[in-house]
Write a protein that holds these residues in place. Structure first.
Motif, mmCIF file in Angstrom:
data_model
loop_
_atom_site.group_PDB
_atom_site.id
_atom_site.type_symbol
_atom_site.label_atom_id
_atom_site.label_comp_id
_atom_site.label_asym_id
_atom_site.label_seq_id
_atom_site.Cartn_x
_atom_site.Cartn_y
_atom_site.Cartn_z
ATOM 1 N N MET A 1 0.829 -1.177 0.000
ATOM 2 C CA MET A 1 0.000 0.000 0.000
ATOM 3 C C MET A 1 0.880 1.251 0.000
ATOM 4 S SD MET A 1 -3.297 -1.212 2.060
ATOM 5 C CE MET A 1 -4.233 -0.605 0.699
ATOM 6 N N GLN A 2 1.995 1.139 -0.676
ATOM 7 C CA GLN A 2 2.983 2.214 -0.680
ATOM 8 C C GLN A 2 2.513 3.473 -1.398
ATOM 9 O OE1 GLN A 2 6.424 0.476 -2.478
ATOM 10 N NE2 GLN A 2 5.503 0.322 -4.494
ATOM 11 N N TYR A 3 1.489 3.369 -2.226
ATOM 12 C CA TYR A 3 1.039 4.529 -2.989
ATOM 13 C C TYR A 3 -0.159 5.239 -2.352
ATOM 14 C CZ TYR A 3 4.184 2.469 -6.343
ATOM 15 O OH TYR A 3 5.304 1.938 -6.942
ATOM 16 N N GLU A 4 -0.581 4.772 -1.192
ATOM 17 C CA GLU A 4 -1.700 5.413 -0.498
ATOM 18 C C GLU A 4 -1.229 6.677 0.222
ATOM 19 O OE1 GLU A 4 -4.825 4.699 -0.674
ATOM 20 O OE2 GLU A 4 -4.729 2.721 -1.608
ATOM 21 N N ASP A 5 -2.155 7.593 0.419
ATOM 22 C CA ASP A 5 -1.893 8.809 1.187
ATOM 23 C C ASP A 5 -2.210 8.504 2.647
ATOM 24 O OD1 ASP A 5 -1.812 11.270 2.433
ATOM 25 O OD2 ASP A 5 -3.164 12.262 1.011
ATOM 26 N N TYR A 6 -1.188 8.289 3.447
ATOM 27 C CA TYR A 6 -1.371 7.875 4.840
ATOM 28 C C TYR A 6 -1.821 9.013 5.754
ATOM 29 C CZ TYR A 6 0.223 3.147 4.028
ATOM 30 O OH TYR A 6 0.299 1.849 3.593
ATOM 31 N N SER A 7 -2.033 10.185 5.191
ATOM 32 C CA SER A 7 -2.569 11.286 5.990
ATOM 33 C C SER A 7 -4.092 11.285 5.964
ATOM 34 C CB SER A 7 -2.038 12.628 5.474
ATOM 35 O OG SER A 7 -2.567 12.915 4.190
ATOM 36 N N LYS A 8 -4.694 10.400 5.148
ATOM 37 C CA LYS A 8 -6.146 10.322 5.006
ATOM 38 C C LYS A 8 -6.614 8.878 5.214
ATOM 39 C CE LYS A 8 -6.052 13.880 1.467
ATOM 40 N NZ LYS A 8 -6.250 14.158 0.043
#
Length: 98
Positions: A1-8
């Motif tokens: 899941m390296q391309y997910e935005d972990y701020s959301k």
């Protein structure tokens, strides 16, 4: 899941079992944990079943410290439970055991 935005928040296929929060209504709907697991893959199974009827979500505001022990790496009996749990999981969900 390296391309997910972990701020959301975003939907995930799996949440590590040391910290999962689930509504009682949903837990009952999916019949809770599969008691045929002793340990190790019960969280993966639960997450898969949640995603069949709802959404398992990652929330960036949640923080947990998990003291990872890797017990099955250090203990042959726990390693056996781990392998048996994996075999059951893959058989249950239709994966071929390699």
């Amino acid at each position: 899941m390296q391309y997910e935005d972990y701020s959301k928040p975003f939907q995930v296929p799996f949440g590590q079992g040391s910290f999962l929060v689930i509504k009682t209504e949903l837990f009952k709907r999916i019949n809770g944990f599969d008691e045929r697991y002793f340990m190790y893959m019960e969280d993966a199974d639960l997450c898969k079943r949640v995603n069949q009827v709802s959404k398992l979500m990652y929330f960036p505001g949640a923080t947990v410290v998990h003291k990872w022990q890797r017990g099955s790496r250090k203990n042959k009996k726990l390693f056996k439970y781990h392998i048996e749990s994996m075999r059951y999981y893959f058989k249950k969900w239709g994966y071929k055991w390699i």
